[in-house]
Write a protein that holds these residues in place. Structure first.
Motif, PDB file in Angstrom:
ATOM      1  N   THR A  57       9.627   5.446  -7.986  1.00  0.00           N
ATOM      2  CA  THR A  57      10.004   5.932  -9.310  1.00  0.00           C
ATOM      3  C   THR A  57       9.284   5.162 -10.410  1.00  0.00           C
ATOM      4  O   THR A  57       9.125   5.657 -11.510  1.00  0.00           O
ATOM      5  CB  THR A  57      11.530   5.833  -9.516  1.00  0.00           C
ATOM      6  OG1 THR A  57      11.947   4.490  -9.271  1.00  0.00           O
ATOM      7  CG2 THR A  57      12.257   6.773  -8.572  1.00  0.00           C
ATOM      8  N   HIS A  58       8.851   3.946 -10.120  1.00  0.00           N
ATOM      9  CA  HIS A  58       8.016   3.154 -11.029  1.00  0.00           C
ATOM     10  C   HIS A  58       7.090   2.307 -10.171  1.00  0.00           C
ATOM     11  O   HIS A  58       7.565   1.512  -9.355  1.00  0.00           O
ATOM     12  CB  HIS A  58       8.846   2.244 -11.933  1.00  0.00           C
ATOM     13  CG  HIS A  58       7.992   1.245 -12.664  1.00  0.00           C
ATOM     14  ND1 HIS A  58       7.189   1.604 -13.730  1.00  0.00           N
ATOM     15  CD2 HIS A  58       7.775  -0.066 -12.453  1.00  0.00           C
ATOM     16  CE1 HIS A  58       6.537   0.522 -14.138  1.00  0.00           C
ATOM     17  NE2 HIS A  58       6.875  -0.500 -13.383  1.00  0.00           N
ATOM     18  N   ALA A  59       5.789   2.481 -10.347  1.00  0.00           N
ATOM     19  CA  ALA A  59       4.801   1.704  -9.593  1.00  0.00           C
ATOM     20  C   ALA A  59       4.138   0.703 -10.530  1.00  0.00           C
ATOM     21  O   ALA A  59       3.435   1.099 -11.453  1.00  0.00           O
ATOM     22  CB  ALA A  59       3.764   2.630  -8.972  1.00  0.00           C
TER      23      ALA A  59
ATOM     24  N   CYS B 190       2.653  -3.511  -6.815  1.00  0.00           N
ATOM     25  CA  CYS B 190       3.464  -4.716  -6.622  1.00  0.00           C
ATOM     26  C   CYS B 190       4.798  -4.304  -5.988  1.00  0.00           C
ATOM     27  O   CYS B 190       5.574  -3.552  -6.587  1.00  0.00           O
ATOM     28  CB  CYS B 190       3.710  -5.415  -7.952  1.00  0.00           C
ATOM     29  SG  CYS B 190       4.807  -6.844  -7.808  1.00  0.00           S
ATOM     30  N   ALA B 191       5.048  -4.786  -4.783  1.00  0.00           N
ATOM     31  CA  ALA B 191       6.289  -4.454  -4.077  1.00  0.00           C
ATOM     32  C   ALA B 191       7.505  -5.063  -4.770  1.00  0.00           C
ATOM     33  O   ALA B 191       8.603  -4.502  -4.722  1.00  0.00           O
ATOM     34  CB  ALA B 191       6.212  -4.931  -2.635  1.00  0.00           C
ATOM     35  N   THR B 192       7.318  -6.198  -5.437  1.00  0.00           N
ATOM     36  CA  THR B 192       8.419  -6.899  -6.087  1.00  0.00           C
ATOM     37  C   THR B 192       8.900  -6.174  -7.338  1.00  0.00           C
ATOM     38  O   THR B 192      10.104  -6.072  -7.581  1.00  0.00           O
ATOM     39  CB  THR B 192       7.998  -8.335  -6.457  1.00  0.00           C
ATOM     40  OG1 THR B 192       7.511  -8.981  -5.287  1.00  0.00           O
ATOM     41  CG2 THR B 192       9.149  -9.128  -7.054  1.00  0.00           C
ATOM     42  N   HIS B 193       7.971  -5.646  -8.136  1.00  0.00           N
ATOM     43  CA  HIS B 193       8.325  -5.074  -9.431  1.00  0.00           C
ATOM     44  C   HIS B 193       8.269  -3.549  -9.488  1.00  0.00           C
ATOM     45  O   HIS B 193       8.541  -2.972 -10.533  1.00  0.00           O
ATOM     46  CB  HIS B 193       7.450  -5.686 -10.528  1.00  0.00           C
ATOM     47  CG  HIS B 193       7.694  -7.150 -10.695  1.00  0.00           C
ATOM     48  ND1 HIS B 193       6.820  -8.102 -10.221  1.00  0.00           N
ATOM     49  CD2 HIS B 193       8.735  -7.819 -11.238  1.00  0.00           C
ATOM     50  CE1 HIS B 193       7.302  -9.310 -10.493  1.00  0.00           C
ATOM     51  NE2 HIS B 193       8.464  -9.164 -11.098  1.00  0.00           N
TER      52      HIS B 193
ATOM     53  N   GLN C 190       0.846  -1.186   0.000  1.00  0.00           N
ATOM     54  CA  GLN C 190       0.000   0.000   0.000  1.00  0.00           C
ATOM     55  C   GLN C 190       0.886   1.241   0.000  1.00  0.00           C
ATOM     56  O   GLN C 190       1.829   1.325   0.778  1.00  0.00           O
ATOM     57  CB  GLN C 190      -0.906   0.015   1.229  1.00  0.00           C
ATOM     58  CG  GLN C 190      -1.907  -1.116   1.269  1.00  0.00           C
ATOM     59  CD  GLN C 190      -2.885  -1.090   0.116  1.00  0.00           C
ATOM     60  OE1 GLN C 190      -2.903  -1.994  -0.691  1.00  0.00           O
ATOM     61  NE2 GLN C 190      -3.678  -0.063   0.013  1.00  0.00           N
ATOM     62  N   ILE C 191       0.585   2.182  -0.895  1.00  0.00           N
ATOM     63  CA  ILE C 191       1.325   3.445  -0.956  1.00  0.00           C
ATOM     64  C   ILE C 191       0.335   4.603  -0.928  1.00  0.00           C
ATOM     65  O   ILE C 191      -0.842   4.441  -1.242  1.00  0.00           O
ATOM     66  CB  ILE C 191       2.221   3.537  -2.205  1.00  0.00           C
ATOM     67  CG1 ILE C 191       1.381   3.498  -3.490  1.00  0.00           C
ATOM     68  CG2 ILE C 191       3.278   2.448  -2.203  1.00  0.00           C
ATOM     69  CD1 ILE C 191       2.160   3.836  -4.746  1.00  0.00           C
ATOM     70  N   LEU C 192       0.815   5.769  -0.532  1.00  0.00           N
ATOM     71  CA  LEU C 192       0.022   6.987  -0.588  1.00  0.00           C
ATOM     72  C   LEU C 192       0.383   7.730  -1.859  1.00  0.00           C
ATOM     73  O   LEU C 192       1.567   7.844  -2.210  1.00  0.00           O
ATOM     74  CB  LEU C 192       0.294   7.866   0.626  1.00  0.00           C
ATOM     75  CG  LEU C 192      -0.141   7.297   1.968  1.00  0.00           C
ATOM     76  CD1 LEU C 192       0.271   8.233   3.103  1.00  0.00           C
ATOM     77  CD2 LEU C 192      -1.639   7.049   1.996  1.00  0.00           C
TER      78      LEU C 192
ATOM     79  N   CYS D 222      -5.254  15.251   3.573  1.00  0.00           N
ATOM     80  CA  CYS D 222      -6.422  15.871   2.969  1.00  0.00           C
ATOM     81  C   CYS D 222      -7.064  14.903   1.964  1.00  0.00           C
ATOM     82  O   CYS D 222      -6.529  13.830   1.686  1.00  0.00           O
ATOM     83  CB  CYS D 222      -6.029  17.177   2.276  1.00  0.00           C
ATOM     84  SG  CYS D 222      -5.040  16.959   0.783  1.00  0.00           S
ATOM     85  N   ALA D 223      -8.183  15.312   1.410  1.00  0.00           N
ATOM     86  CA  ALA D 223      -8.926  14.453   0.478  1.00  0.00           C
ATOM     87  C   ALA D 223      -8.193  14.264  -0.853  1.00  0.00           C
ATOM     88  O   ALA D 223      -8.574  13.407  -1.650  1.00  0.00           O
ATOM     89  CB  ALA D 223     -10.310  15.036   0.234  1.00  0.00           C
ATOM     90  N   GLU D 224      -7.135  15.028  -1.101  1.00  0.00           N
ATOM     91  CA  GLU D 224      -6.366  14.911  -2.344  1.00  0.00           C
ATOM     92  C   GLU D 224      -5.391  13.734  -2.317  1.00  0.00           C
ATOM     93  O   GLU D 224      -4.774  13.416  -3.330  1.00  0.00           O
ATOM     94  CB  GLU D 224      -5.591  16.203  -2.611  1.00  0.00           C
ATOM     95  CG  GLU D 224      -6.464  17.429  -2.724  1.00  0.00           C
ATOM     96  CD  GLU D 224      -7.367  17.389  -3.943  1.00  0.00           C
ATOM     97  OE1 GLU D 224      -6.888  17.008  -5.025  1.00  0.00           O
ATOM     98  OE2 GLU D 224      -8.547  17.741  -3.801  1.00  0.00           O
ATOM     99  N   VAL D 225      -5.202  13.103  -1.168  1.00  0.00           N
ATOM    100  CA  VAL D 225      -4.296  11.970  -1.022  1.00  0.00           C
ATOM    101  C   VAL D 225      -5.121  10.686  -1.011  1.00  0.00           C
ATOM    102  O   VAL D 225      -6.134  10.597  -0.342  1.00  0.00           O
ATOM    103  CB  VAL D 225      -3.460  12.079   0.274  1.00  0.00           C
ATOM    104  CG1 VAL D 225      -2.605  10.831   0.491  1.00  0.00           C
ATOM    105  CG2 VAL D 225      -2.589  13.321   0.226  1.00  0.00           C
ATOM    106  N   ARG D 226      -4.661   9.694  -1.783  1.00  0.00           N
ATOM    107  CA  ARG D 226      -5.366   8.414  -1.815  1.00  0.00           C
ATOM    108  C   ARG D 226      -4.371   7.284  -1.617  1.00  0.00           C
ATOM    109  O   ARG D 226      -3.170   7.449  -1.793  1.00  0.00           O
ATOM    110  CB  ARG D 226      -6.129   8.245  -3.123  1.00  0.00           C
ATOM    111  CG  ARG D 226      -5.235   8.103  -4.341  1.00  0.00           C
ATOM    112  CD  ARG D 226      -6.038   8.085  -5.639  1.00  0.00           C
ATOM    113  NE  ARG D 226      -5.182   7.812  -6.772  1.00  0.00           N
ATOM    114  CZ  ARG D 226      -4.361   8.687  -7.340  1.00  0.00           C
ATOM    115  NH1 ARG D 226      -4.279   9.910  -6.863  1.00  0.00           N
ATOM    116  NH2 ARG D 226      -3.614   8.344  -8.370  1.00  0.00           N
ATOM    117  N   GLU D 227      -4.885   6.135  -1.252  1.00  0.00           N
ATOM    118  CA  GLU D 227      -4.070   4.946  -1.048  1.00  0.00           C
ATOM    119  C   GLU D 227      -4.248   4.027  -2.254  1.00  0.00           C
ATOM    120  O   GLU D 227      -5.356   3.875  -2.754  1.00  0.00           O
ATOM    121  CB  GLU D 227      -4.525   4.247   0.227  1.00  0.00           C
ATOM    122  CG  GLU D 227      -3.524   3.266   0.770  1.00  0.00           C
ATOM    123  CD  GLU D 227      -3.907   2.777   2.143  1.00  0.00           C
ATOM    124  OE1 GLU D 227      -4.444   1.657   2.215  1.00  0.00           O
ATOM    125  OE2 GLU D 227      -3.671   3.513   3.113  1.00  0.00           O
TER     126      GLU D 227
END
Length: 79
Positions: free
Chosen positions: A66-68, A49-52, A16-18, A40-45
């Motif tokens: 840098t790459h999600a 993939c943690a591996t790639h 999970q990332i913000l 604030c409401a502009e941030v989402r979760e």
């Protein structure tokens, strides 16, 4: 086993990332927070993939993605 086949054997796992504007992520925006000590409401979760996914050290002490690679991962091995 080839290098590509070996890479697929590595199990993927979600992380999970913000996601949002840097000022919002650092509680320095001018938006109204949803609750005390909350973004604030502009941030989402999001799940990635943690591996790639790749990241690098950022100046504020946290890693910056840098790459999600989206979850579920399409690279193989997602469970």
């Amino acid at each position: 086993m080839s290098a590509r086949e070996n890479a697929v054997v590595t199990a993927c796992s979600p992380m999970q990332i913000l996601v949002g504007d840097m000022l919002c992520l650092e509680f320095e925006c001018d938006h109204d927070p949803v609750a005390p000590d909350s973004h604030c409401a502009e941030v989402r979760e999001e799940a990635v993939c943690a591996t790639h996914s790749t990241s690098s050290a950022a100046e504020h002490g946290f890693d910056e993605i840098t790459h999600a690679e989206p979850w579920p991962c399409q690279m193989g091995g997602a469970s």
